[in-house]
Write a protein that holds these residues in place. Structure first.
Motif, mmCIF file in Angstrom:
data_model
loop_
_atom_site.group_PDB
_atom_site.id
_atom_site.type_symbol
_atom_site.label_atom_id
_atom_site.label_comp_id
_atom_site.label_asym_id
_atom_site.label_seq_id
_atom_site.Cartn_x
_atom_site.Cartn_y
_atom_site.Cartn_z
ATOM 1 N N HIS A 107 14.603 22.036 71.808
ATOM 2 C CA HIS A 107 13.799 20.828 71.679
ATOM 3 C C HIS A 107 13.201 20.799 70.274
ATOM 4 C CE1 HIS A 107 14.089 19.378 75.783
ATOM 5 N NE2 HIS A 107 13.910 20.623 76.207
ATOM 6 N N GLN A 108 13.142 19.609 69.712
ATOM 7 C CA GLN A 108 12.696 19.426 68.334
ATOM 8 C C GLN A 108 11.319 18.775 68.308
ATOM 9 O OE1 GLN A 108 14.530 20.072 65.230
ATOM 10 N NE2 GLN A 108 12.399 19.837 64.582
ATOM 11 N N PRO A 109 10.274 19.502 67.926
ATOM 12 C CA PRO A 109 8.965 18.875 67.783
ATOM 13 C C PRO A 109 8.976 17.843 66.645
ATOM 14 C CG PRO A 109 8.778 21.263 67.906
ATOM 15 C CD PRO A 109 10.226 20.949 67.690
ATOM 16 N N PRO A 110 8.045 16.906 66.638
ATOM 17 C CA PRO A 110 7.981 15.908 65.559
ATOM 18 C C PRO A 110 7.829 16.582 64.191
ATOM 19 C CG PRO A 110 6.588 15.249 67.403
ATOM 20 C CD PRO A 110 7.029 16.658 67.681
ATOM 21 N N VAL A 111 8.737 16.267 63.296
ATOM 22 C CA VAL A 111 8.794 16.970 62.006
ATOM 23 C C VAL A 111 7.503 16.798 61.225
ATOM 24 C CG1 VAL A 111 9.989 17.084 59.793
ATOM 25 C CG2 VAL A 111 11.304 16.807 61.910
ATOM 26 N N ARG A 115 4.699 19.729 60.065
ATOM 27 C CA ARG A 115 4.286 19.906 58.669
ATOM 28 C C ARG A 115 2.764 19.832 58.532
ATOM 29 N NH1 ARG A 115 2.613 16.575 55.064
ATOM 30 N NH2 ARG A 115 3.154 14.762 56.343
ATOM 31 N N ARG A 116 2.163 18.846 59.170
ATOM 32 C CA ARG A 116 0.719 18.668 59.063
ATOM 33 C C ARG A 116 -0.046 19.841 59.687
ATOM 34 N NH1 ARG A 116 -0.902 12.632 60.980
ATOM 35 N NH2 ARG A 116 1.107 11.625 60.616
ATOM 36 N N VAL A 117 0.377 20.244 60.877
ATOM 37 C CA VAL A 117 -0.308 21.324 61.581
ATOM 38 C C VAL A 117 -0.178 22.636 60.824
ATOM 39 C CG1 VAL A 117 -0.189 22.756 63.658
ATOM 40 C CG2 VAL A 117 -0.190 20.272 63.853
ATOM 41 N N ALA A 118 1.029 22.932 60.353
ATOM 42 C CA ALA A 118 1.229 24.177 59.606
ATOM 43 C C ALA A 118 0.385 24.192 58.343
ATOM 44 C CB ALA A 118 2.705 24.346 59.271
ATOM 45 N N GLY A 119 0.307 23.047 57.664
ATOM 46 C CA GLY A 119 -0.501 22.974 56.456
ATOM 47 C C GLY A 119 -1.978 23.174 56.733
ATOM 48 N N ALA A 120 -2.466 22.578 57.802
ATOM 49 C CA ALA A 120 -3.891 22.680 58.130
ATOM 50 C C ALA A 120 -4.282 24.095 58.528
ATOM 51 C CB ALA A 120 -4.235 21.713 59.258
ATOM 52 N N ALA A 121 -3.386 24.776 59.251
ATOM 53 C CA ALA A 121 -3.721 26.100 59.785
ATOM 54 C C ALA A 121 -3.219 27.242 58.916
ATOM 55 C CB ALA A 121 -3.138 26.249 61.192
ATOM 56 N N GLY A 122 -2.489 26.935 57.842
ATOM 57 C CA GLY A 122 -1.902 27.991 57.034
ATOM 58 C C GLY A 122 -0.857 28.774 57.795
ATOM 59 N N ALA A 123 -0.115 28.080 58.647
ATOM 60 C CA ALA A 123 0.851 28.734 59.529
ATOM 61 C C ALA A 123 2.252 28.710 58.941
ATOM 62 C CB ALA A 123 0.861 28.043 60.887
ATOM 63 N N ARG A 124 3.074 29.629 59.418
ATOM 64 C CA ARG A 124 4.491 29.641 59.088
ATOM 65 C C ARG A 124 5.234 28.735 60.065
ATOM 66 N NH1 ARG A 124 1.963 34.230 57.851
ATOM 67 N NH2 ARG A 124 2.758 35.593 56.203
ATOM 68 N N THR A 125 6.373 28.183 59.639
ATOM 69 C CA THR A 125 7.179 27.348 60.519
ATOM 70 C C THR A 125 8.572 27.947 60.683
ATOM 71 O OG1 THR A 125 7.921 25.923 58.698
ATOM 72 C CG2 THR A 125 5.952 25.243 59.888
ATOM 73 N N GLY A 126 9.081 27.882 61.884
ATOM 74 C CA GLY A 126 10.407 28.395 62.201
ATOM 75 C C GLY A 126 10.650 28.221 63.684
ATOM 76 N N LEU A 173 4.830 20.273 71.047
ATOM 77 C CA LEU A 173 4.645 21.187 69.931
ATOM 78 C C LEU A 173 4.438 22.583 70.512
ATOM 79 C CD1 LEU A 173 4.168 21.023 66.755
ATOM 80 C CD2 LEU A 173 1.730 21.039 67.290
ATOM 81 N N GLU A 174 4.797 23.617 69.740
ATOM 82 C CA GLU A 174 4.516 24.991 70.174
ATOM 83 C C GLU A 174 3.854 25.757 69.035
ATOM 84 O OE1 GLU A 174 6.403 28.882 72.444
ATOM 85 O OE2 GLU A 174 7.763 27.301 71.764
ATOM 86 N N ILE A 175 2.776 26.463 69.381
ATOM 87 C CA ILE A 175 1.999 27.229 68.405
ATOM 88 C C ILE A 175 1.786 28.630 68.962
ATOM 89 C CG2 ILE A 175 -0.217 27.406 67.207
ATOM 90 C CD1 ILE A 175 -0.413 24.302 67.595
ATOM 91 N N ARG A 176 2.111 29.653 68.153
ATOM 92 C CA ARG A 176 1.978 31.035 68.606
ATOM 93 C C ARG A 176 1.226 31.869 67.580
ATOM 94 N NH1 ARG A 176 2.857 31.713 74.008
ATOM 95 N NH2 ARG A 176 4.213 29.964 74.605
#
Length: 218
Positions: A107-111, A115-126, A173-176
């Motif tokens: 499943h593909q989360p909204p691109v 991008r916005r969430v990773a930027g706000a939280a300083g998270a990695r994406t993959g 969305l998935e966040i770990r």
């Protein structure tokens, strides 16, 4: 917005960062993709019947990280939610269920949201892999990375949550937060309290982004 975690300690870690007036419901949906899917579907249906449907579903919690890209204590936002062990073992290796002609494994989360969430939280994406059996050997970790070279983390619920959300037309969305390396099972290397703290801190940073997206873009 609905946030589905596996167990109560994850639910509580997320809830600490989510003020009650934002319309965010956080549930402990259960361990594993099947129970997570069933619990998420029930919550989505109940909200729809109340006339208050959710605009976004987030699968959240702690998980294992593939080293060195996702170190313990870091946060990962999925750009793909993948069922890593849904398929068949053959003499030629593992065949995912979609190649067998049944369903999907991704499943593909909204691109833009990723991008916005990773930027706000300083998270990695993959990619975040959903497994029914947690990896406990170096050999299996290597096999998963070979099949999924963009994978950063593994957990047990994301794909189930995504299946339920997608069936009802709700973005997911998935966040770990990473609590341990993916590989040989070593409980001494687990850093669960630190990962739960990272989950709370991460949601504290990204909740305004999620809420804004839920109001205006979903």
């Amino acid at each position: 917005m609905l946030v589905a975690t596996a167990v109560p300690v994850e639910r509580d870690a997320v809830a600490r960062a989510c003020p009650g007036d934002l319309g965010i419901e956080v549930i402990a949906a259960g361990v594993g993709p099947a129970l997570a899917a069933a619990s998420t579907a029930s919550a989505l249906t109940a909200a729809a019947l109340r006339g208050e449907p959710y605009g976004l579903v987030v699968s959240a919690g702690i998980g294992g990280g593939f080293q060195p890209e996702a170190p313990v204590g870091s946060l990962v936002v999925a750009d793909g939610i993948v069922a890593a062990d849904l398929g068949a073992e053959t003499e030629d290796g593992f065949v995912p269920v979609n190649e067998l002609g049944f369903g999907t494994v991704r499943h593909q989360p909204p691109v833009d949201l990723v991008r916005r969430v990773a930027g706000a939280a300083g998270a990695r994406t993959g990619a975040v892999l959903t497994v029914s059996t947690v990896t406990g050997t170096a050999a299996r970790a290597a096999a998963l990375r070979e099949r999924h070279p963009t994978a950063l983390a593994e957990a047990m619920e994301g794909f189930g949550v995504a299946e339920a959300a997608t069936a009802q037309g709700v973005p997911v969305l998935e966040i770990r937060a990473i609590s341990n390396p993916v590989g040989p099972r070593d409980r001494a290397a687990w850093r669960i309290p630190e990962a739960l703290t990272a989950l709370t801190e991460g949601f504290g940073k990204l909740t305004p982004v999620l809420e804004s997206w839920n109001r205006h873009d979903s």
